[in-house]
Scaffold this motif. Structure first.
Motif, PDB file in Angstrom:
ATOM      1  N   MET A   1    -114.121 -41.437  48.477  1.00 45.14           N
ATOM      2  CA  MET A   1    -115.256 -40.570  48.744  1.00 45.14           C
ATOM      3  C   MET A   1    -115.168 -40.085  50.191  1.00 45.14           C
ATOM      4  SD  MET A   1    -119.238 -41.444  48.129  1.00 45.14           S
ATOM      5  CE  MET A   1    -120.427 -40.199  48.383  1.00 45.14           C
ATOM      6  N   ASP A   2    -115.645 -38.886  50.407  1.00 41.06           N
ATOM      7  CA  ASP A   2    -115.724 -38.424  51.782  1.00 41.06           C
ATOM      8  C   ASP A   2    -117.151 -38.014  52.108  1.00 41.06           C
ATOM      9  OD1 ASP A   2    -115.893 -35.899  50.627  1.00 41.06           O
ATOM     10  OD2 ASP A   2    -114.344 -35.020  51.868  1.00 41.06           O
ATOM     11  N   TYR A   3    -117.434 -37.986  53.408  1.00 35.68           N
ATOM     12  CA  TYR A   3    -118.796 -37.802  53.896  1.00 35.68           C
ATOM     13  C   TYR A   3    -118.842 -36.699  54.942  1.00 35.68           C
ATOM     14  CZ  TYR A   3    -118.937 -42.646  52.207  1.00 35.68           C
ATOM     15  OH  TYR A   3    -118.828 -43.785  51.454  1.00 35.68           O
ATOM     16  N   SER A   4    -119.937 -35.955  54.918  1.00 28.05           N
ATOM     17  CA  SER A   4    -120.203 -35.026  56.018  1.00 28.05           C
ATOM     18  C   SER A   4    -120.619 -35.853  57.221  1.00 28.05           C
ATOM     19  CB  SER A   4    -121.338 -34.069  55.639  1.00 28.05           C
ATOM     20  OG  SER A   4    -122.562 -34.790  55.554  1.00 28.05           O
ATOM     21  N   ILE A   5    -120.737 -35.225  58.359  1.00 23.42           N
ATOM     22  CA  ILE A   5    -121.141 -35.975  59.553  1.00 23.42           C
ATOM     23  C   ILE A   5    -122.545 -36.557  59.387  1.00 23.42           C
ATOM     24  CG2 ILE A   5    -122.009 -33.973  60.840  1.00 23.42           C
ATOM     25  CD1 ILE A   5    -120.717 -35.304  63.372  1.00 23.42           C
ATOM     26  N   GLY A   6    -123.446 -35.808  58.741  1.00 26.86           N
ATOM     27  CA  GLY A   6    -124.802 -36.310  58.510  1.00 26.86           C
ATOM     28  C   GLY A   6    -124.814 -37.502  57.573  1.00 26.86           C
ATOM     29  N   GLU A   7    -124.031 -37.409  56.494  1.00 29.49           N
ATOM     30  CA  GLU A   7    -123.946 -38.516  55.540  1.00 29.49           C
ATOM     31  C   GLU A   7    -123.324 -39.744  56.199  1.00 29.49           C
ATOM     32  OE1 GLU A   7    -123.251 -35.876  51.471  1.00 29.49           O
ATOM     33  OE2 GLU A   7    -121.538 -36.431  52.728  1.00 29.49           O
ATOM     34  N   PHE A   8    -122.281 -39.519  56.974  1.00 27.02           N
ATOM     35  CA  PHE A   8    -121.602 -40.632  57.642  1.00 27.02           C
ATOM     36  C   PHE A   8    -122.515 -41.259  58.687  1.00 27.02           C
ATOM     37  CE2 PHE A   8    -118.166 -42.583  60.225  1.00 27.02           C
ATOM     38  CZ  PHE A   8    -117.550 -43.301  59.216  1.00 27.02           C
ATOM     39  N   SER A   9    -123.283 -40.439  59.357  1.00 33.07           N
ATOM     40  CA  SER A   9    -124.249 -40.931  60.335  1.00 33.07           C
ATOM     41  C   SER A   9    -125.248 -41.874  59.662  1.00 33.07           C
ATOM     42  CB  SER A   9    -124.983 -39.754  60.979  1.00 33.07           C
ATOM     43  OG  SER A   9    -126.059 -40.195  61.763  1.00 33.07           O
TER      44      SER A   9
ATOM     45  N   ALA B   1    -114.029 -25.086  55.808  1.00 38.42           N
ATOM     46  CA  ALA B   1    -115.037 -24.467  56.669  1.00 38.42           C
ATOM     47  C   ALA B   1    -115.026 -25.086  58.071  1.00 38.42           C
ATOM     48  CB  ALA B   1    -116.422 -24.602  56.046  1.00 38.42           C
ATOM     49  N   ASN B   2    -114.005 -25.897  58.365  1.00 38.01           N
ATOM     50  CA  ASN B   2    -113.834 -26.566  59.661  1.00 38.01           C
ATOM     51  C   ASN B   2    -114.946 -27.580  59.947  1.00 38.01           C
ATOM     52  OD1 ASN B   2    -112.177 -27.038  61.889  1.00 38.01           O
ATOM     53  ND2 ASN B   2    -113.439 -25.745  63.200  1.00 38.01           N
ATOM     54  N   ARG B   3    -115.526 -28.122  58.914  1.00 36.73           N
ATOM     55  CA  ARG B   3    -116.553 -29.160  59.068  1.00 36.73           C
ATOM     56  C   ARG B   3    -115.900 -30.533  58.984  1.00 36.73           C
ATOM     57  NH1 ARG B   3    -121.741 -27.082  59.507  1.00 36.73           N
ATOM     58  NH2 ARG B   3    -121.880 -25.032  58.589  1.00 36.73           N
ATOM     59  N   ARG B   4    -116.421 -31.451  59.797  1.00 32.45           N
ATOM     60  CA  ARG B   4    -115.884 -32.809  59.824  1.00 32.45           C
ATOM     61  C   ARG B   4    -116.111 -33.486  58.471  1.00 32.45           C
ATOM     62  NH1 ARG B   4    -118.373 -31.722  64.534  1.00 32.45           N
ATOM     63  NH2 ARG B   4    -117.252 -32.162  66.456  1.00 32.45           N
ATOM     64  N   ARG B   5    -115.104 -34.246  58.051  1.00 31.40           N
ATOM     65  CA  ARG B   5    -115.202 -35.041  56.837  1.00 31.40           C
ATOM     66  C   ARG B   5    -114.697 -36.446  57.158  1.00 31.40           C
ATOM     67  NH1 ARG B   5    -118.805 -32.970  53.852  1.00 31.40           N
ATOM     68  NH2 ARG B   5    -118.107 -34.332  52.191  1.00 31.40           N
ATOM     69  N   TYR B   6    -115.515 -37.441  56.836  1.00 33.70           N
ATOM     70  CA  TYR B   6    -115.179 -38.839  57.070  1.00 33.70           C
ATOM     71  C   TYR B   6    -114.891 -39.494  55.724  1.00 33.70           C
ATOM     72  CZ  TYR B   6    -117.244 -37.932  61.631  1.00 33.70           C
ATOM     73  OH  TYR B   6    -117.525 -37.404  62.859  1.00 33.70           O
ATOM     74  N   SER B   7    -114.041 -40.502  55.740  1.00 34.09           N
ATOM     75  CA  SER B   7    -113.661 -41.166  54.494  1.00 34.09           C
ATOM     76  C   SER B   7    -114.157 -42.608  54.482  1.00 34.09           C
ATOM     77  CB  SER B   7    -112.140 -41.153  54.346  1.00 34.09           C
ATOM     78  OG  SER B   7    -111.553 -42.059  55.258  1.00 34.09           O
ATOM     79  N   ASP B   8    -114.002 -43.233  53.323  1.00 34.37           N
ATOM     80  CA  ASP B   8    -114.356 -44.653  53.204  1.00 34.37           C
ATOM     81  C   ASP B   8    -113.527 -45.511  54.154  1.00 34.37           C
ATOM     82  OD1 ASP B   8    -116.389 -44.481  51.264  1.00 34.37           O
ATOM     83  OD2 ASP B   8    -114.921 -44.455  49.628  1.00 34.37           O
TER      84      ASP B   8
END
Length: 123
Positions: free
Chosen positions: A1-9, A35-42
């Motif tokens: 799963m990956d997360y946006s910066i808000g979700e990861f926050s 879209a050049n938006r940060r994506r974080y992973s598990d």
């Protein structure tokens, strides 16, 4: 799963500004989507937890950055990372010994007051 910066926050409890700071300091390296938006992973979650543990135990940010840089270099730095952590453990052990000494003195003072209170109540 990956997360946006808000979700990861929300998931990590770290503020968005902190996550951006960690990226700037090269502690985190989120991927970017189309879209050049940060994506974080598990896989980023245990790393963030480890960074927070190092911070909580008093490791200076410059040492955390050094550890992160070694980590990025790969397995050939395993020994260096271990040595860095062993040095930090030694510093923690010293802090623990110092705190135990302070605690011992507090216990002595508490025992003194307990005796004085008993003596006062008996008189």
């Amino acid at each position: 799963m990956d997360y946006s910066i808000g979700e990861f926050s929300k998931h990590t409890g770290l503020g968005i500004h902190t996550l951006r700071y960690y990226e700037k300091e090269q502690l985190l390296s989120p991927t970017r989507n189309a879209a050049n938006r940060r994506r974080y992973s598990d896989q980023d979650i245990p790393w963030v937890e480890f960074i927070l543990r190092l911070k909580a135990t008093g490791m200076p940010i410059r040492e955390i950055k050094r550890y992160a840089a070694l980590r990025r270099e790969g397995d050939e730095t395993l020994s260096q990372r271990m040595e860095l952590l062993m040095g930090h453990r030694e510093a923690l052990d010293e802090q623990i010994r110092e705190l135990e000494g302070h605690r011992e003195k507090l216990e002595e003072k508490i025992a003194f007051y307990q005796q004085e209170i008993l003596r006062y109540e008996k008189s």
